[in-house]
Design a protein around this motif. Structure first.
Motif, PDB file in Angstrom:
ATOM      1  N   UNK A 235       0.838  -1.206   0.000  1.00 37.77           N
ATOM      2  CA  UNK A 235       0.000   0.000   0.000  1.00 37.77           C
ATOM      3  C   UNK A 235       0.869   1.250   0.000  1.00 37.77           C
ATOM      4  N   UNK A 236       1.858   1.275   0.900  1.00 40.19           N
ATOM      5  CA  UNK A 236       2.749   2.431   0.988  1.00 40.19           C
ATOM      6  C   UNK A 236       3.612   2.564  -0.264  1.00 40.19           C
ATOM      7  N   UNK A 237       4.071   1.431  -0.796  1.00 37.70           N
ATOM      8  CA  UNK A 237       4.888   1.477  -1.998  1.00 37.70           C
ATOM      9  C   UNK A 237       4.091   1.991  -3.186  1.00 37.70           C
ATOM     10  N   UNK A 238       2.819   1.596  -3.278  1.00 31.75           N
ATOM     11  CA  UNK A 238       1.993   2.089  -4.370  1.00 31.75           C
ATOM     12  C   UNK A 238       1.854   3.603  -4.306  1.00 31.75           C
ATOM     13  N   UNK A 239       1.714   4.145  -3.091  1.00 34.03           N
ATOM     14  CA  UNK A 239       1.635   5.600  -2.951  1.00 34.03           C
ATOM     15  C   UNK A 239       2.945   6.256  -3.383  1.00 34.03           C
TER      16      UNK A 239
ATOM     17  N   UNK B  73       0.458  10.804  -7.614  1.00 33.50           N
ATOM     18  CA  UNK B  73      -0.214  11.940  -8.228  1.00 33.50           C
ATOM     19  C   UNK B  73      -1.625  12.161  -7.695  1.00 33.50           C
ATOM     20  N   UNK B  74      -2.374  11.065  -7.487  1.00 37.35           N
ATOM     21  CA  UNK B  74      -3.727  11.225  -6.962  1.00 37.35           C
ATOM     22  C   UNK B  74      -3.724  11.881  -5.597  1.00 37.35           C
TER      23      UNK B  74
ATOM     24  N   UNK C 177       5.452  16.146   5.143  1.00 32.04           N
ATOM     25  CA  UNK C 177       5.379  15.245   6.294  1.00 32.04           C
ATOM     26  C   UNK C 177       4.456  14.070   6.010  1.00 32.04           C
ATOM     27  N   UNK C 178       3.333  14.340   5.335  1.00 31.00           N
ATOM     28  CA  UNK C 178       2.390  13.263   5.022  1.00 31.00           C
ATOM     29  C   UNK C 178       3.019  12.271   4.059  1.00 31.00           C
ATOM     30  N   UNK C 179       3.695  12.774   3.042  1.00 32.43           N
ATOM     31  CA  UNK C 179       4.374  11.866   2.115  1.00 32.43           C
ATOM     32  C   UNK C 179       5.505  11.125   2.829  1.00 32.43           C
ATOM     33  N   UNK C 180       6.176  11.813   3.751  1.00 28.43           N
ATOM     34  CA  UNK C 180       7.235  11.168   4.515  1.00 28.43           C
ATOM     35  C   UNK C 180       6.726   9.998   5.341  1.00 28.43           C
ATOM     36  N   UNK C 181       5.528  10.131   5.893  1.00 29.31           N
ATOM     37  CA  UNK C 181       4.957   9.023   6.665  1.00 29.31           C
ATOM     38  C   UNK C 181       4.706   7.812   5.772  1.00 29.31           C
ATOM     39  N   UNK C 182       4.242   8.039   4.555  1.00 28.04           N
ATOM     40  CA  UNK C 182       4.088   6.926   3.617  1.00 28.04           C
ATOM     41  C   UNK C 182       5.448   6.301   3.302  1.00 28.04           C
ATOM     42  N   UNK C 183       6.478   7.150   3.177  1.00 28.81           N
ATOM     43  CA  UNK C 183       7.808   6.643   2.877  1.00 28.81           C
ATOM     44  C   UNK C 183       8.350   5.833   4.053  1.00 28.81           C
ATOM     45  N   UNK C 184       8.113   6.303   5.282  1.00 32.71           N
ATOM     46  CA  UNK C 184       8.507   5.521   6.458  1.00 32.71           C
ATOM     47  C   UNK C 184       7.782   4.177   6.450  1.00 32.71           C
ATOM     48  N   UNK C 185       6.493   4.214   6.129  1.00 36.87           N
ATOM     49  CA  UNK C 185       5.735   2.968   6.054  1.00 36.87           C
ATOM     50  C   UNK C 185       6.264   2.031   4.990  1.00 36.87           C
ATOM     51  N   UNK C 186       6.816   2.593   3.932  1.00 34.00           N
ATOM     52  CA  UNK C 186       7.358   1.780   2.844  1.00 34.00           C
ATOM     53  C   UNK C 186       8.721   1.192   3.200  1.00 34.00           C
ATOM     54  N   UNK C 187       9.534   1.947   3.969  1.00 35.35           N
ATOM     55  CA  UNK C 187      10.954   1.608   4.101  1.00 35.35           C
ATOM     56  C   UNK C 187      11.409   1.229   5.503  1.00 35.35           C
TER      57      UNK C 187
END
Length: 272
Positions: A160-164, A169-170, A189-199
């Motif tokens: 899910x996080x990797x797809x984001x 863009x959405x 910060x919001x995008x960073x949280x997705x990146x933390x979730x991914x990595x």
């Protein structure tokens, strides 16, 4: 079905949205900043070596080094997102304004990784004490870290996080409706949280491999970049997850896999 859909989703391609001159300047600045932070990180690592725990670092010093590491490792993969976000909602803005907004986005992104750095520091303190008190703890801590990281790489939350991160863009379009106050900082910060979730699972393997292990950091940076921007990134994530599970099975019997849990001059005895 989910994996098939994820594996074919195209990664972000900012070149389709930016003029060649702007794209070249942006990537040039990114390369310079990443190179400088790599030089700082390498210089610090050479003087510190690889040891268990926090290696005597205070929290402020650790966070400073952690941020340098995150800039070096993550900037190549997050720069296209920051540039595209600012370009997409400020087409009429001057170049200096865009640079400032990219800086805000990047600052928010690093705030998310700073928060994760606090957790890493606490985890290193706990594992360092365990290794000091129990001679055999290192092999099980290492095996557990590899196993948890491998299972997460194969799990649904990772995808899910990797797809984001691959196709943001959405989400970036939704961010455009945010109130203007500190919007770029909050979006970062919001995008960073997705990146933390991914990595975060990949970062976890730095506990057994060594937080200041330059070879491990470089390898993880390549994996993270490829997962986010390469066409077959999600398939690479699956392969990395399987490899980490294999390392988890080997770790109790192969102490050389755990340099970050071994005190200098005191090698662990292999099992058995």
């Amino acid at each position: 079905m989910r994996d098939r859909r994820i594996s074919t989703s195209p990664p972000l391609r900012p070149g389709n949205l930016l003029p060649p001159r702007v794209l070249g300047v942006a990537w040039g600045l990114m390369a310079v900043i990443a190179l400088l932070t790599w030089l700082v990180t390498i210089g610090q690592a050479r003087g510190m070596g690889v040891e268990p725990g926090t290696m005597g670092m205070s929290l402020p010093l650790f966070l400073a080094l952690w941020l340098a590491m995150m800039i070096a490792m993550m900037l190549p993969s997050v720069a296209p997102v920051a540039i595209t976000w600012v370009r997409g909602i400020s087409r009429q803005s001057a170049g200096a304004v865009r640079v400032g907004r990219i800086a805000q986005f990047t600052g928010g992104y690093l705030l998310a990784w700073t928060a994760f750095g606090l957790l890493v520091y606490a985890a290193l303190g706990v594992t360092g004490r365990l290794v000091d008190d129990h001679a055999t703890a290192a092999r099980w801590i290492g095996a557990g870290a590899f196993l948890l990281a491998g299972l997460y790489e194969l799990g649904p939350l990772k995808h899910i996080c990797l797809r984001h991160c691959r196709s943001p863009m959405g989400q970036l379009l939704r961010y455009a409706s945010f109130r203007p106050w500190a919007r770029d900082l909050r979006v970062g910060a919001h995008h960073g949280l997705f990146c933390v979730g991914c990595c975060w699972g990949l970062m976890l393997v730095l506990v057994p491999l060594g937080v200041m292990n330059i070879v491990a950091m470089a390898a993880l940076a390549v994996v993270i970049f490829a997962e986010k921007l390469w066409r077959w990134g999600p398939r690479l994530s699956t392969a990395v997850g399987l490899a980490l599970i294999v390392l988890a099975a080997l770790a109790p019997f192969e102490p050389w896999l755990l340099p970050g849990l071994e005190h200098s001059g005191a090698p662990m005895e292999p099992m058995g």
